[in-house]
Design a protein around this motif. Structure first.
Motif, mmCIF file in Angstrom:
data_model
loop_
_atom_site.group_PDB
_atom_site.id
_atom_site.type_symbol
_atom_site.label_atom_id
_atom_site.label_comp_id
_atom_site.label_asym_id
_atom_site.label_seq_id
_atom_site.Cartn_x
_atom_site.Cartn_y
_atom_site.Cartn_z
ATOM 1 N N ALA A 93 -40.265 -20.444 -18.639
ATOM 2 C CA ALA A 93 -40.496 -20.139 -17.423
ATOM 3 C C ALA A 93 -40.256 -21.103 -16.387
ATOM 4 O O ALA A 93 -40.805 -22.437 -16.581
ATOM 5 N N PHE A 94 -39.543 -20.895 -15.169
ATOM 6 C CA PHE A 94 -39.362 -21.770 -13.994
ATOM 7 C C PHE A 94 -40.798 -21.380 -13.143
ATOM 8 O O PHE A 94 -40.903 -20.424 -12.779
ATOM 9 N N GLY A 95 -41.362 -22.654 -12.999
ATOM 10 C CA GLY A 95 -42.405 -22.586 -12.032
ATOM 11 C C GLY A 95 -42.001 -22.669 -10.506
ATOM 12 O O GLY A 95 -42.286 -21.974 -9.488
ATOM 13 N N ASN A 96 -40.941 -23.597 -10.213
ATOM 14 C CA ASN A 96 -40.333 -23.699 -9.210
ATOM 15 C C ASN A 96 -38.916 -24.203 -9.245
ATOM 16 O O ASN A 96 -38.410 -25.326 -9.960
ATOM 17 N N ILE A 97 -37.922 -23.995 -8.414
ATOM 18 C CA ILE A 97 -36.554 -24.464 -8.301
ATOM 19 C C ILE A 97 -36.322 -24.919 -6.792
ATOM 20 O O ILE A 97 -36.229 -23.726 -5.949
ATOM 21 N N PHE A 98 -36.094 -25.995 -6.473
ATOM 22 C CA PHE A 98 -35.980 -26.113 -5.080
ATOM 23 C C PHE A 98 -34.842 -27.277 -4.758
ATOM 24 O O PHE A 98 -34.877 -28.262 -5.441
ATOM 25 N N VAL A 99 -33.842 -26.947 -3.869
ATOM 26 C CA VAL A 99 -32.748 -27.937 -3.612
ATOM 27 C C VAL A 99 -32.530 -27.907 -2.223
ATOM 28 O O VAL A 99 -32.418 -26.831 -1.531
ATOM 29 N N ARG A 100 -32.516 -29.033 -1.571
ATOM 30 C CA ARG A 100 -31.869 -29.549 -0.299
ATOM 31 C C ARG A 100 -30.409 -29.250 -0.316
ATOM 32 O O ARG A 100 -29.797 -29.493 -1.136
ATOM 33 N N SER A 101 -29.764 -28.559 0.740
ATOM 34 C CA SER A 101 -28.385 -28.230 0.948
ATOM 35 C C SER A 101 -27.541 -29.480 1.188
ATOM 36 O O SER A 101 -27.913 -30.524 1.838
ATOM 37 N N HIS A 102 -26.566 -29.531 0.263
ATOM 38 C CA HIS A 102 -25.804 -30.777 0.663
ATOM 39 C C HIS A 102 -24.454 -30.533 0.287
ATOM 40 O O HIS A 102 -23.930 -29.908 -0.630
ATOM 41 N N ARG A 115 -29.978 -27.887 -17.299
ATOM 42 C CA ARG A 115 -30.638 -29.103 -17.922
ATOM 43 C C ARG A 115 -31.887 -28.740 -18.617
ATOM 44 O O ARG A 115 -31.997 -28.979 -19.951
ATOM 45 N N LEU A 116 -33.042 -28.042 -17.825
ATOM 46 C CA LEU A 116 -34.162 -27.780 -18.444
ATOM 47 C C LEU A 116 -34.105 -26.842 -19.640
ATOM 48 O O LEU A 116 -34.609 -26.862 -20.725
ATOM 49 N N LEU A 117 -33.157 -25.716 -19.375
ATOM 50 C CA LEU A 117 -32.961 -24.822 -20.635
ATOM 51 C C LEU A 117 -32.358 -25.508 -21.792
ATOM 52 O O LEU A 117 -32.880 -24.957 -22.919
ATOM 53 N N THR A 118 -31.442 -26.255 -21.582
ATOM 54 C CA THR A 118 -30.732 -26.925 -22.832
ATOM 55 C C THR A 118 -31.718 -27.756 -23.326
ATOM 56 O O THR A 118 -31.796 -27.662 -24.486
ATOM 57 N N GLU A 119 -32.569 -28.556 -22.722
ATOM 58 C CA GLU A 119 -33.501 -29.438 -23.269
ATOM 59 C C GLU A 119 -34.561 -28.953 -24.251
ATOM 60 O O GLU A 119 -35.159 -29.253 -25.047
ATOM 61 N N HIS A 120 -34.823 -27.693 -23.738
ATOM 62 C CA HIS A 120 -35.968 -26.615 -24.535
ATOM 63 C C HIS A 120 -35.485 -25.689 -25.438
ATOM 64 O O HIS A 120 -35.912 -24.842 -25.868
ATOM 65 N N GLN A 121 -33.870 -25.906 -25.577
ATOM 66 C CA GLN A 121 -32.992 -25.009 -26.410
ATOM 67 C C GLN A 121 -33.533 -23.702 -26.154
ATOM 68 O O GLN A 121 -33.705 -22.630 -27.096
ATOM 69 N N ALA A 122 -33.621 -23.157 -24.904
ATOM 70 C CA ALA A 122 -34.028 -21.967 -24.703
ATOM 71 C C ALA A 122 -32.825 -21.070 -24.236
ATOM 72 O O ALA A 122 -31.593 -21.325 -23.883
ATOM 73 N N SER A 123 -32.871 -19.830 -24.415
ATOM 74 C CA SER A 123 -31.975 -18.662 -24.469
ATOM 75 C C SER A 123 -32.120 -17.929 -23.123
ATOM 76 O O SER A 123 -31.311 -17.112 -22.840
ATOM 77 N N LEU A 124 -33.227 -18.234 -22.355
ATOM 78 C CA LEU A 124 -33.639 -17.226 -21.430
ATOM 79 C C LEU A 124 -34.592 -17.977 -20.376
ATOM 80 O O LEU A 124 -35.539 -18.696 -21.053
ATOM 81 N N GLY A 125 -34.138 -17.975 -19.230
ATOM 82 C CA GLY A 125 -35.036 -18.557 -18.114
ATOM 83 C C GLY A 125 -35.707 -17.423 -17.523
ATOM 84 O O GLY A 125 -35.128 -16.435 -17.274
ATOM 85 N N ALA A 126 -37.110 -17.576 -17.042
ATOM 86 C CA ALA A 126 -37.685 -16.618 -16.381
ATOM 87 C C ALA A 126 -38.394 -17.054 -15.035
ATOM 88 O O ALA A 126 -38.845 -18.365 -15.334
ATOM 89 N N THR A 127 -38.612 -16.172 -14.152
ATOM 90 C CA THR A 127 -39.391 -16.840 -12.992
ATOM 91 C C THR A 127 -40.031 -15.538 -12.194
ATOM 92 O O THR A 127 -39.604 -14.475 -12.280
ATOM 93 N N VAL A 150 -41.487 -5.685 -12.132
ATOM 94 C CA VAL A 150 -42.501 -5.977 -11.237
ATOM 95 C C VAL A 150 -43.680 -6.791 -12.099
ATOM 96 O O VAL A 150 -43.931 -6.249 -13.221
ATOM 97 N N PHE A 151 -44.522 -7.747 -11.523
ATOM 98 C CA PHE A 151 -45.402 -8.532 -12.055
ATOM 99 C C PHE A 151 -46.617 -8.348 -11.187
ATOM 100 O O PHE A 151 -46.384 -8.946 -10.090
ATOM 101 N N VAL A 162 -40.008 -10.030 -11.357
ATOM 102 C CA VAL A 162 -39.330 -10.597 -12.311
ATOM 103 C C VAL A 162 -37.872 -10.843 -12.536
ATOM 104 O O VAL A 162 -37.198 -10.108 -12.602
ATOM 105 N N LEU A 163 -37.581 -12.233 -12.426
ATOM 106 C CA LEU A 163 -36.182 -12.331 -12.638
ATOM 107 C C LEU A 163 -35.803 -13.256 -13.694
ATOM 108 O O LEU A 163 -36.607 -14.103 -14.116
ATOM 109 N N VAL A 164 -34.694 -12.892 -14.564
ATOM 110 C CA VAL A 164 -34.427 -13.788 -15.823
ATOM 111 C C VAL A 164 -33.059 -14.203 -15.587
ATOM 112 O O VAL A 164 -32.224 -13.706 -14.976
ATOM 113 N N LEU A 165 -32.736 -15.185 -16.306
ATOM 114 C CA LEU A 165 -31.412 -16.018 -16.672
ATOM 115 C C LEU A 165 -31.046 -16.086 -17.837
ATOM 116 O O LEU A 165 -31.563 -17.106 -18.667
ATOM 117 N N PRO A 166 -30.161 -15.086 -18.286
ATOM 118 C CA PRO A 166 -29.779 -15.256 -19.853
ATOM 119 C C PRO A 166 -28.797 -16.679 -19.872
ATOM 120 O O PRO A 166 -28.062 -16.813 -18.907
#
Length: 190
Positions: A93-102, A115-127, A150-151, A162-166
């Motif tokens: 579960a992603f709590g937040n993702i923020f990036v300044r434009s560059h 990187r977070l998904l790989t480090e946790h050996q996750a197959s799915l991200g959710a937010t 909907v959540f 609810v959005l997921v990232l396979p």
């Protein structure tokens, strides 16, 4: 650590600027700090911070508990493939993702997520995204995050999408039905 949290709060506020007349009211700096503090206490909490001359971006989250408790509040039946990934401990579960434009690094958000998904050996991200936050919803959808429904939190008035990232070809194939559903990407539409 306190200085880092302040820098992250600054980035949060900067990234949440909305256009004049936008109906979405951004959450407050204090709400962000409270949520960050709560998430930091969760088992497996992890954060990626990208820095140059200042904090350029960050992503944080935690493994979704295998007991399915993170999904309490999902409106409807959780898709079976997501339920299976949760039970197997392969959802993050992603709590937040923020990036300044560059201009030199347009893929910073994606690399942080991966990187977070790989480090946790996750197959799915959710937010969860406030359904009134059209800018964030559009950005995530355009980056390959299917909207699955909907959540609603029992104690709060906000309705979330609810959005997921396979991750990986096998997971993407198993979740393909979520991407191709009528109505813009999942049960209940956008």
């Amino acid at each position: 650590m306190e200085d880092l949290c302040e820098d992250l709060a600054d980035l949060y506020v900067e990234s949440r600027v909305t256009a004049p007349g936008d109906a979405y009211r951004r959450p407050s700096r204090q709400n962000f700090m409270d949520r960050l503090t709560t998430d930091m206490r969760r088992p497996g909490f992890a954060m990626v911070i990208a820095e140059m001359d200042r904090v350029m971006g960050r992503a944080f989250g935690f493994p979704v508990p295998g007991d399915g408790s993170w999904w309490v509040g999902f409106d409807g039946t959780l898709p079976r493939s997501i339920d299976q990934l949760t039970l197997s401990g392969r959802a993050f579960a992603f709590g937040n993702i923020f990036v300044r434009s560059h201009p030199q690094d347009r893929d910073l958000a994606l690399r942080s997520q991966e990187r977070l998904l790989t480090e946790h050996q996750a197959s799915l991200g959710a937010t969860l995204v406030d359904q009134a936050d059209r800018v964030t919803l559009a950005a995530l959808r355009s980056r390959g995050w299917p909207d699955i429904g909907v959540f609603r939190r029992p104690a709060g008035p906000t309705t979330f999408r609810v959005l997921v990232l396979p991750v990986g070809e096998r997971t993407a194939a198993r979740l393909e039905d979520l991407v191709t559903m009528p109505g813009g990407g999942g049960p209940g539409g956008p």
